[in-house]
Write an enzyme that holds these catalytic residues in place. Structure first.
Site, PDB file in Angstrom:
ATOM      1  N   VAL A 133      22.537  -5.076 -38.728  1.00 13.79           N
ATOM      2  CA  VAL A 133      22.999  -5.814 -37.555  1.00 13.79           C
ATOM      3  C   VAL A 133      24.395  -5.343 -37.183  1.00 13.79           C
ATOM      4  O   VAL A 133      25.301  -5.345 -38.017  1.00 13.79           O
ATOM      5  CB  VAL A 133      23.038  -7.335 -37.818  1.00 13.79           C
ATOM      6  CG1 VAL A 133      23.541  -8.077 -36.575  1.00 13.79           C
ATOM      7  CG2 VAL A 133      21.669  -7.860 -38.229  1.00 13.79           C
ATOM      8  N   LYS A 206      17.457  -9.157 -35.036  1.00 14.17           N
ATOM      9  CA  LYS A 206      18.811  -9.366 -35.554  1.00 14.17           C
ATOM     10  C   LYS A 206      19.158 -10.858 -35.574  1.00 14.17           C
ATOM     11  O   LYS A 206      19.844 -11.325 -36.492  1.00 14.17           O
ATOM     12  CB  LYS A 206      19.806  -8.579 -34.710  1.00 14.17           C
ATOM     13  CG  LYS A 206      19.615  -7.064 -34.830  1.00 14.17           C
ATOM     14  CD  LYS A 206      20.444  -6.294 -33.829  1.00 14.17           C
ATOM     15  CE  LYS A 206      20.211  -4.794 -33.962  1.00 14.17           C
ATOM     16  NZ  LYS A 206      20.901  -4.011 -32.918  1.00 14.17           N
TER      17      LYS A 206
END
Length: 435
Positions: A133, A206
């Site tokens: 991420v 994410k």
């Protein structure tokens, strides 16, 4: 001085990120040894094609097509091949053979993270994933470690560089969606098939990872509400700018409490962000994650969200952590998911809305529209009316801003508006976040 012990590192994949990781590991071996207390030896790089063109500074003898054999003779395995299989198989093979694993594979973690973290805990290994991420932005470690004793209330994240680039071009250059997407492709920010980005799948993966970390609750990707940006028009972006907003694709992870108890929400959609909010100033393909915690207050993490070199930085950070763990000893740190809060449906979310309507240009329309909002318990804050262009003679455009309302109430209101003779079309519904 005590001599360094040697740790064998297996690298799976030699693409843009893997190639940079290999180069940096070979180039800075002495520095990394001094930081970790161990000599990090690149045992090999598993690839599909030995004859493919590679970076000139990586010795050819390191490449192999036998990933399973390479894993068995390694202490730490770095998985950068992407996709679900064989990446999942290789990570399971690595963990069960006693190796720690570093991955940047957000899709795999979003779908199979629970299985992999459980396995790592069972065997006493560690699974690191800072690169999954935000690219170079350090966000996983702060949520997992620095804020572990705090109570995270909300996360607002721009976590996809492609969509941020497109929306930023629409806002700053006046380009429509198709033109901005073409520019993103030309600059390498968008794939030939950009659907994973522009339809919000990448951001949803994410969001699932961030929500799981922030709220100590497993949030499966299928529970993340998702809308992409393909329906965002230049007219919406321009209207937002005039009203003091910027359109951004946001990943929102939020702790919610009501009469039915506490739960969490994870969602992705284009939203109006006030121009004064820090996220509004995130331009180009950059990413940013804005965290609101009970004790720490508001924190923002900003930087490059993609790129081989930038993502390699996050991978090497995890490698240093993994190497230090091997030197010091001890089991891996288990995933913190003991809160086990329910993941709530989008209908339980409350926010403000900006609704654009094409309506019949006749007396009494405003009263009819206001009545529909009132009927469903949605309070109107602002109304802007403009007469439409001659091409749609006989209609006018209403832009209505609401006070805070639930998604359930808003959905019922939109259904009522669509069924009304006074409304020609519900042209757009955008949520307002960050106020």
């Amino acid at each position: 001085m005590t001599p360094y012990r040697t740790l064998s590192i297996a690298l799976l994949g030699a693409g843009s990120v893997g190639g940079q990781v290999a180069s940096l590991l070979l180039q800075h071996g002495d520095e990394l040894a001094a930081r970790t207390g161990a000599r990090l030896e690149l045992a090999g790089i598993a690839v599909r094609d030995l004859d493919a063109e590679r970076a000139a500074d990586i010795p050819k003898h390191l490449f192999t097509t036998d990933a399973r054999e390479l894993i068995l003779r390694s202490n730490i395995v770095i998985e950068l091949i992407g996709g679900i299989e064989p990446a999942r198989e290789y990570i399971i093979h690595a963990l069960t053979s006693g190796a720690d694993v570093i991955t940047g594979n957000k899709a795999l973690l979003a779908l199979h993270g629970a299985e992999l973290f459980d396995l790592a805990e069972q065997v006493g290994a560690q699974l690191y994933y800072e690169a999954a991420v935000g690219g170079a932005i350090p966000i996983i470690r702060p949520l997992r470690d620095s804020l572990a004793g705090d109570r995270v209330e909300r996360i607002l994240g721009i976590v996809n560089g492609t969509t941020n680039f497109i929306l930023d071009r629409m806002d700053t250059s006046g380009e429509d969606f198709a033109t901005a997407l073409a520019a993103a492709r030309q600059l390498g920010y968008a794939e030939a098939d950009p659907s994973g980005d522009v339809e919000g799948h990448d951001a949803a993966q994410k969001a699932a990872i961030l929500a799981t970390l922030a709220f100590h609750t497993r949030v499966p990707v299928e529970s993340v509400y998702r809308e992409g940006i393909t329906g965002v028009t230049l007219a919406q972006v321009e209207s937002a700018r005039k009203a003091g907003y910027v359109v951004k694709l946001l990943a929102i992870c939020e702790r919610l409490s009501d009469g039915d108890g506490e739960g969490v929400s994870a969602r992705v959609y284009p939203a109006l962000v006030p121009a004064a909010h820090p996220l509004a100033a995130v331009h180009g393909a950059n990413n940013a994650v804005f965290v609101q915690a009970e004790a720490a207050g508001s924190l923002m993490f900003y930087g490059a969200g993609a790129g081989g070199l930038e993502t390699a930085s996050a991978v090497l950070g995890d490698l240093v952590s993994a190497a230090r763990r091997h030197v010091v000893g001890g089991p891996g740190v288990a995933e913190s998911v003991g809160a086990d809060l329910p993941v709530l449906d989008i209908s339980r979310v409350s926010t403000q809305y900006n609704i654009t309507l094409a309506v019949a240009d006749r007396p009494g329309v405003l009263a009819e529209i206001a009545g529909i909002f009132s009927e469903h318990g949605v309070s109107v804050e602002t109304v802007e009316q403009t007469v439409a262009a001659p091409a749609v003679e006989g209609t006018a455009t209403l832009v209505i801003g609401t006070h805070t309302a639930t998604e359930a109430a808003l959905s019922a209101t939109v259904a009522g508006l669509s069924a009304s003779d006074a409304v020609v079309a519900v042209q757009s519904v955008l949520r307002i976040e960050g106020e």
